[in-house]
Design an enzyme around this catalytic site. Structure first.
Site, PDB file in Angstrom:
ATOM      1  N   ASP A 142     -13.652  -0.612   7.133  1.00 34.64           N
ATOM      2  CA  ASP A 142     -12.470  -0.944   7.944  1.00 34.64           C
ATOM      3  C   ASP A 142     -12.827  -1.642   9.245  1.00 34.64           C
ATOM      4  O   ASP A 142     -12.086  -1.538  10.219  1.00 34.64           O
ATOM      5  CB  ASP A 142     -11.724   0.357   8.281  1.00 34.64           C
ATOM      6  CG  ASP A 142     -10.291   0.333   7.793  1.00 34.64           C
ATOM      7  OD1 ASP A 142      -9.910  -0.644   7.138  1.00 34.64           O
ATOM      8  OD2 ASP A 142      -9.567   1.297   8.069  1.00 34.64           O
ATOM      9  N   CYS A 197       1.692   1.824 -12.823  1.00 32.27           N
ATOM     10  CA  CYS A 197       2.889   2.263 -12.107  1.00 32.27           C
ATOM     11  C   CYS A 197       4.095   2.322 -13.043  1.00 32.27           C
ATOM     12  O   CYS A 197       5.052   3.067 -12.775  1.00 32.27           O
ATOM     13  CB  CYS A 197       3.199   1.317 -10.950  1.00 32.27           C
ATOM     14  SG  CYS A 197       1.970   1.319  -9.633  1.00 32.27           S
ATOM     15  N   CYS A 200       8.144   3.221 -12.477  1.00 30.64           N
ATOM     16  CA  CYS A 200       8.298   4.065 -11.286  1.00 30.64           C
ATOM     17  C   CYS A 200       8.310   3.214 -10.025  1.00 30.64           C
ATOM     18  O   CYS A 200       7.498   2.307  -9.855  1.00 30.64           O
ATOM     19  CB  CYS A 200       7.145   5.071 -11.209  1.00 30.64           C
ATOM     20  SG  CYS A 200       7.172   6.113  -9.727  1.00 30.64           S
ATOM     21  N   CYS A 203       7.823   5.145  -4.510  1.00 24.96           N
ATOM     22  CA  CYS A 203       7.291   4.770  -3.195  1.00 24.96           C
ATOM     23  C   CYS A 203       8.213   3.791  -2.481  1.00 24.96           C
ATOM     24  O   CYS A 203       8.396   3.870  -1.257  1.00 24.96           O
ATOM     25  CB  CYS A 203       5.895   4.169  -3.356  1.00 24.96           C
ATOM     26  SG  CYS A 203       5.803   2.753  -4.475  1.00 24.96           S
ATOM     27  N   CYS A 207      10.637   4.867   1.161  1.00 18.35           N
ATOM     28  CA  CYS A 207      10.221   4.301   2.445  1.00 18.35           C
ATOM     29  C   CYS A 207      11.349   4.404   3.479  1.00 18.35           C
ATOM     30  O   CYS A 207      12.433   3.839   3.291  1.00 18.35           O
ATOM     31  CB  CYS A 207       9.810   2.840   2.275  1.00 18.35           C
ATOM     32  SG  CYS A 207       9.257   2.079   3.828  1.00 18.35           S
ATOM     33  N   CYS A 223       6.853  -1.236   8.669  1.00 16.23           N
ATOM     34  CA  CYS A 223       6.112  -0.054   8.214  1.00 16.23           C
ATOM     35  C   CYS A 223       5.848   0.888   9.388  1.00 16.23           C
ATOM     36  O   CYS A 223       5.379   0.462  10.449  1.00 16.23           O
ATOM     37  CB  CYS A 223       4.795  -0.501   7.577  1.00 16.23           C
ATOM     38  SG  CYS A 223       3.712   0.858   7.085  1.00 16.23           S
ATOM     39  N   CYS A 250       2.227   7.166   8.460  1.00 19.44           N
ATOM     40  CA  CYS A 250       3.251   7.644   7.534  1.00 19.44           C
ATOM     41  C   CYS A 250       2.626   7.781   6.161  1.00 19.44           C
ATOM     42  O   CYS A 250       1.886   6.898   5.724  1.00 19.44           O
ATOM     43  CB  CYS A 250       4.405   6.635   7.497  1.00 19.44           C
ATOM     44  SG  CYS A 250       5.735   7.077   6.336  1.00 19.44           S
ATOM     45  N   CYS A 253       4.940   7.215   1.050  1.00 21.56           N
ATOM     46  CA  CYS A 253       4.746   6.541  -0.239  1.00 21.56           C
ATOM     47  C   CYS A 253       3.615   7.170  -1.045  1.00 21.56           C
ATOM     48  O   CYS A 253       3.529   6.974  -2.262  1.00 21.56           O
ATOM     49  CB  CYS A 253       4.509   5.043  -0.040  1.00 21.56           C
ATOM     50  SG  CYS A 253       3.000   4.622   0.837  1.00 21.56           S
ATOM     51  N   CYS A 257       4.148   9.804  -4.799  1.00 26.21           N
ATOM     52  CA  CYS A 257       3.481   9.168  -5.940  1.00 26.21           C
ATOM     53  C   CYS A 257       3.060  10.215  -6.966  1.00 26.21           C
ATOM     54  O   CYS A 257       2.292  11.134  -6.647  1.00 26.21           O
ATOM     55  CB  CYS A 257       2.255   8.392  -5.474  1.00 26.21           C
ATOM     56  SG  CYS A 257       1.355   7.602  -6.829  1.00 26.21           S
TER      57      CYS A 257
END
Length: 356
Positions: A142, A197, A200, A203, A207, A223, A250, A253, A257
């Protein structure tokens, strides 16, 4: 390439490296090539739409983000590694449902993952180099222009899902990623080509701020993770009521899942909650002076937003909490805070309680 490497079986060597990675606390290691052309096109479209907001660094460095060999010349393989972080703290849904509690993203409740994961990656890289006697290895967590989810998908660690997170079918999405760029021509793992996914879209539906433009596409400007962490200025008054009690990041999502039913709690002690931040009251956190905040967030990723934005985020959460004299009194004590940013959000919160 050295005689030692030429004489070795690359497959056997890779299995040794996987074993070393496991000893260092990594849950999975995959190897990919450096072809990210598809992801480069997606990134360019995303940036052109302006979805990065203030994160201008997402467009810096030219093509280095999507072309590993330009970031580190000579790179031909990327080792992507997964380290799980789900901890044994308070149930996140219970905290979210209590408007007087502060919700902090689960990844940041313990010690700052950047240092821990980077140190483990560096140790692994040195072990590989020591074993072979040569090679080029650069570790990233990161901290550089790296498309980590794209690389991890190509390395078979999971698929980039509708919520833009990487999901592993055996471990969900509660994990950190790290990479080692190398010129070592290891065999690559089969890339993840299927996205599991299905139909579905839990998520997207959950939100709070409707930040998803559609499946697989996030407008970061809406976001809550972006708003509470990356955004430096005033938060749009229209979005503030939607933020609830989320003061740093947050997880909504991820919490909804279905694949996260497979996630296992980490055994890494440094990722366990500190200072009760997994289940702390808004008023308690808002009462911290800067010295207390600095002491309680030492060694934590929470440090990156600074004390001013910490108070800004808490003021919004207090404005969203049920009315109480204690909340109004706490807000009034911050009305004359030296920061105009804090003052503005405190006034908004007081107005929400009819106390301005």
């Amino acid at each position: 390439m050295t005689d030692k490497l030429l004489a070795s079986d690359h497959g056997d060597l890779l299995e040794e490296i996987r074993g070393w990675a496991q000893e260092l606390g990594f849950s999975q290691l995959g190897v990919s090539d450096i072809n990210l052309a598809e992801h480069e096109e997606y990134l360019e479209r995303w940036l052109a739409a302006g979805y990065q907001g203030e994160m201008q660094w997402m467009g810096d460095h030219g093509k280095k983000r999507s072309r590993p060999e330009e970031l580190v010349p000579g790179t031909c393989r990327v080792l992507s590694l997964r380290m799980d972080y789900l901890n044994d703290g308070a149930d996140p849904l219970t905290v979210l449902e209590d408007p007087n509690k502060a919700y902090i993203a689960r990844y940041t409740l313990g010690r700052d993952y950047h240092k821990l994961v980077r140190k483990r990656l560096a140790t692994l890289a040195k072990r590989i180099e020591g074993h072979l006697g040569r090679g080029q290895y650069r570790a990233f967590v990161d901290s550089a222009p790296v498309l980590e989810r794209a690389l991890a998908e190509r390395a078979g660690l999971g698929w980039i899902a509708k919520n833009t997170m990487l999901i592993n079918q055996d471990a969900g999405s509660w994990f950190f990623l790290g990479e080692i760029y190398t010129d070592l021509p290891l065999p690559v793992d089969p890339p993840q080509v299927s996205k599991h996914c299905g139909t579905c879209q839990a998520c997207i539906d959950i939100c709070p701020t409707n930040a998803f433009v559609g499946p697989f596409e996030l407008d970061a400007r809406r976001c809550i993770s972006y708003l509470t962490i990356e955004h430096k200025g005033s938060i749009d008054p229209e979005l503030r009521p939607l933020m609830g009690n989320r003061i740093f990041g947050c997880d909504d999502c991820q919490l909804v899942c279905p694949w996260n039913k497979f996630a296992e709690p980490t055994t890494e002690q440094d990722f366990q909650p500190r200072h009760g931040l997994d289940n702390q009251g808004l008023l308690e956190l808002f009462s911290w002076n800067e010295e207390t905040w600095a002491a309680r967030t030492e060694g934590s990723a929470l440090r990156r937003i600074g004390y001013e934005r910490w108070l800004r985020n808490l003021a919004i959460a207090l404005g969203n909490a049920p009315y109480s004299l204690a909340i109004v009194d706490a807000l009034r004590q911050r009305e004359s805070h030296p920061s105009e940013l804090v003052q503005e959000h405190v006034r908004w919160a007081l107005q929400r309680h009819g106390a301005e």
